[in-house]
Design a protein around this motif. Sequence first.
Motif, mmCIF file in Angstrom:
data_model
loop_
_atom_site.group_PDB
_atom_site.id
_atom_site.type_symbol
_atom_site.label_atom_id
_atom_site.label_comp_id
_atom_site.label_asym_id
_atom_site.label_seq_id
_atom_site.Cartn_x
_atom_site.Cartn_y
_atom_site.Cartn_z
ATOM 1 N N MET A 1 0.836 -1.217 0.000
ATOM 2 C CA MET A 1 0.000 0.000 0.000
ATOM 3 C C MET A 1 0.865 1.258 0.000
ATOM 4 O O MET A 1 0.614 2.202 -0.714
ATOM 5 C CB MET A 1 -0.909 -0.064 1.245
ATOM 6 N N GLY A 2 1.948 1.211 0.815
ATOM 7 C CA GLY A 2 2.788 2.396 0.966
ATOM 8 C C GLY A 2 3.315 2.926 -0.351
ATOM 9 O O GLY A 2 3.372 4.115 -0.570
ATOM 10 N N ARG A 3 3.703 1.946 -1.222
ATOM 11 C CA ARG A 3 4.315 2.357 -2.477
ATOM 12 C C ARG A 3 3.321 3.117 -3.357
ATOM 13 O O ARG A 3 3.647 4.118 -3.958
ATOM 14 C CB ARG A 3 4.843 1.123 -3.201
ATOM 15 N N ILE A 4 2.081 2.606 -3.389
ATOM 16 C CA ILE A 4 1.054 3.251 -4.219
ATOM 17 C C ILE A 4 0.788 4.659 -3.702
ATOM 18 O O ILE A 4 0.752 5.611 -4.447
ATOM 19 C CB ILE A 4 -0.262 2.425 -4.218
ATOM 20 N N SER A 5 0.636 4.783 -2.391
ATOM 21 C CA SER A 5 0.281 6.097 -1.854
ATOM 22 C C SER A 5 1.424 7.096 -2.075
ATOM 23 O O SER A 5 1.180 8.275 -2.265
ATOM 24 C CB SER A 5 -0.100 6.016 -0.377
ATOM 25 N N LYS A 6 2.664 6.604 -2.073
ATOM 26 C CA LYS A 6 3.784 7.505 -2.334
ATOM 27 C C LYS A 6 3.694 8.036 -3.772
ATOM 28 O O LYS A 6 3.846 9.232 -4.026
ATOM 29 C CB LYS A 6 5.110 6.764 -2.126
ATOM 30 N N LYS A 7 3.399 7.120 -4.698
ATOM 31 C CA LYS A 7 3.239 7.530 -6.104
ATOM 32 C C LYS A 7 2.085 8.514 -6.238
ATOM 33 O O LYS A 7 2.162 9.495 -6.958
ATOM 34 C CB LYS A 7 2.941 6.301 -6.977
ATOM 35 N N ARG A 8 0.999 8.188 -5.523
ATOM 36 C CA ARG A 8 -0.189 9.039 -5.606
ATOM 37 C C ARG A 8 0.122 10.423 -5.048
ATOM 38 O O ARG A 8 -0.291 11.432 -5.593
ATOM 39 C CB ARG A 8 -1.340 8.380 -4.839
ATOM 40 N N LYS A 9 0.897 10.438 -3.955
ATOM 41 C CA LYS A 9 1.290 11.723 -3.355
ATOM 42 C C LYS A 9 2.090 12.556 -4.346
ATOM 43 O O LYS A 9 1.883 13.758 -4.482
ATOM 44 C CB LYS A 9 2.171 11.462 -2.120
ATOM 45 N N GLU A 10 3.007 11.893 -5.039
ATOM 46 C CA GLU A 10 3.834 12.601 -6.024
ATOM 47 C C GLU A 10 2.961 13.162 -7.151
ATOM 48 O O GLU A 10 3.163 14.273 -7.613
ATOM 49 C CB GLU A 10 4.883 11.654 -6.613
ATOM 50 N N ALA A 11 1.974 12.359 -7.560
ATOM 51 C CA ALA A 11 1.077 12.803 -8.628
ATOM 52 C C ALA A 11 0.264 14.005 -8.166
ATOM 53 O O ALA A 11 0.149 15.008 -8.862
ATOM 54 C CB ALA A 11 0.149 11.665 -9.044
ATOM 55 N N LEU A 12 -0.269 13.890 -6.945
ATOM 56 C CA LEU A 12 -1.085 14.979 -6.409
ATOM 57 C C LEU A 12 -0.281 16.264 -6.261
ATOM 58 O O LEU A 12 -0.796 17.355 -6.472
ATOM 59 C CB LEU A 12 -1.678 14.583 -5.049
ATOM 60 N N ALA A 13 0.983 16.107 -5.907
ATOM 61 C CA ALA A 13 1.837 17.277 -5.689
ATOM 62 C C ALA A 13 2.037 18.077 -6.979
ATOM 63 O O ALA A 13 2.306 19.272 -6.946
ATOM 64 C CB ALA A 13 3.192 16.833 -5.137
ATOM 65 N N LYS A 14 1.890 17.392 -8.112
ATOM 66 C CA LYS A 14 2.072 18.087 -9.398
ATOM 67 C C LYS A 14 0.846 18.907 -9.794
ATOM 68 O O LYS A 14 0.896 19.717 -10.705
ATOM 69 C CB LYS A 14 2.355 17.064 -10.506
ATOM 70 N N ILE A 15 -0.286 18.611 -9.141
ATOM 71 C CA ILE A 15 -1.530 19.304 -9.506
ATOM 72 C C ILE A 15 -1.863 20.362 -8.468
ATOM 73 O O ILE A 15 -1.942 20.068 -7.280
ATOM 74 C CB ILE A 15 -2.706 18.295 -9.599
ATOM 75 N N ASP A 16 -2.022 21.582 -8.921
ATOM 76 C CA ASP A 16 -2.439 22.665 -8.022
ATOM 77 C C ASP A 16 -3.968 22.715 -8.036
ATOM 78 O O ASP A 16 -4.586 23.099 -9.026
ATOM 79 C CB ASP A 16 -1.847 23.992 -8.539
ATOM 80 N N ALA A 17 -4.574 22.280 -6.910
ATOM 81 C CA ALA A 17 -6.041 22.153 -6.842
ATOM 82 C C ALA A 17 -6.748 23.503 -7.002
ATOM 83 O O ALA A 17 -7.924 23.555 -7.351
ATOM 84 C CB ALA A 17 -6.444 21.499 -5.526
ATOM 85 N N ASN A 18 -6.028 24.588 -6.723
ATOM 86 C CA ASN A 18 -6.660 25.911 -6.812
ATOM 87 C C ASN A 18 -6.473 26.569 -8.170
ATOM 88 O O ASN A 18 -6.888 27.692 -8.387
ATOM 89 C CB ASN A 18 -6.074 26.843 -5.729
ATOM 90 N N LYS A 19 -5.816 25.840 -9.060
ATOM 91 C CA LYS A 19 -5.496 26.449 -10.355
ATOM 92 C C LYS A 19 -6.363 25.845 -11.457
ATOM 93 O O LYS A 19 -6.633 24.649 -11.464
ATOM 94 C CB LYS A 19 -4.016 26.194 -10.667
ATOM 95 N N ALA A 20 -6.797 26.695 -12.366
ATOM 96 C CA ALA A 20 -7.479 26.216 -13.573
ATOM 97 C C ALA A 20 -6.458 26.284 -14.707
ATOM 98 O O ALA A 20 -5.910 27.336 -14.990
ATOM 99 C CB ALA A 20 -8.699 27.068 -13.872
ATOM 100 N N TYR A 21 -6.183 25.148 -15.307
ATOM 101 C CA TYR A 21 -5.141 25.054 -16.330
ATOM 102 C C TYR A 21 -5.709 25.298 -17.727
ATOM 103 O O TYR A 21 -6.897 25.095 -17.970
ATOM 104 C CB TYR A 21 -4.529 23.648 -16.305
ATOM 105 N N SER A 22 -4.832 25.680 -18.647
ATOM 106 C CA SER A 22 -5.263 25.759 -20.043
ATOM 107 C C SER A 22 -5.476 24.318 -20.517
ATOM 108 O O SER A 22 -4.921 23.373 -19.938
ATOM 109 C CB SER A 22 -4.193 26.422 -20.913
ATOM 110 N N LEU A 23 -6.257 24.150 -21.566
ATOM 111 C CA LEU A 23 -6.534 22.802 -22.068
ATOM 112 C C LEU A 23 -5.236 22.089 -22.440
ATOM 113 O O LEU A 23 -5.054 20.914 -22.117
ATOM 114 C CB LEU A 23 -7.477 22.893 -23.275
#
Length: 231
Positions: A1-23
Amino acid sequence: MGRISKKRKEALAKIDANKAYSLTDACNLVKEVSNAKFDASVDVAVRLGVDPRKANQMVRGTVALPHGTGKDMKVLVLCTPDKEEEAKAAGADYVGLDEYIDKIKGGWTDIDVIVTMPAVMGKVGALGRILGPRGLMPNPKTGTVTMEVGKAVSEVKAGKIDFKVDKYGIVHSAVGKVSFEGNMLRENAHELIQTLIKMKPSAAKGTYIKSVYISSTMSPGIQIDTKSLIA
């Protein structure tokens, strides 16, 4: 489980939840953060300012994605014998009538799209309880009840998909696979959104395209700046 959540954390870190991106940026980012072991589907969710309970605000139609969905669509054609050759020549996976109607009555639904013709709609209509909930019911509005069965099959195989607003006012649609180049995803998503804009019901008031998110099977949603879409 740990490995998946680490990957998921890295993925989430790349996305700014408050930002609207261009297409363009969103399509590149969804590829970057999708770390599934398989070629995940990429989906767009468009929230529309409509009340889908009102018939005059129902948004439903088809769009031909320039690059297809990346999925090999299995097509069944239910037709009279004189149309069988035309359907087969266009690349239908299954062609026939009564034997397939019996198979469906027995629970077989291993297909993505059913194309039929007006003359046999009476027989096909009797399968509504099975086909309806699975979104497989042919409909003249989506071009799947037609005398031109060959043309309908060719269009589906080339990337024509149908969409329908759900009860929450959202249209969900696949626009490709993670393996697609970013610009292919962008062109597919753009085509879908422009089609939705053209279909705005005159009865819909206020903001029509409320929000747009793109995600893959395994990634969080990435918000797209709606202003960048109104062409």
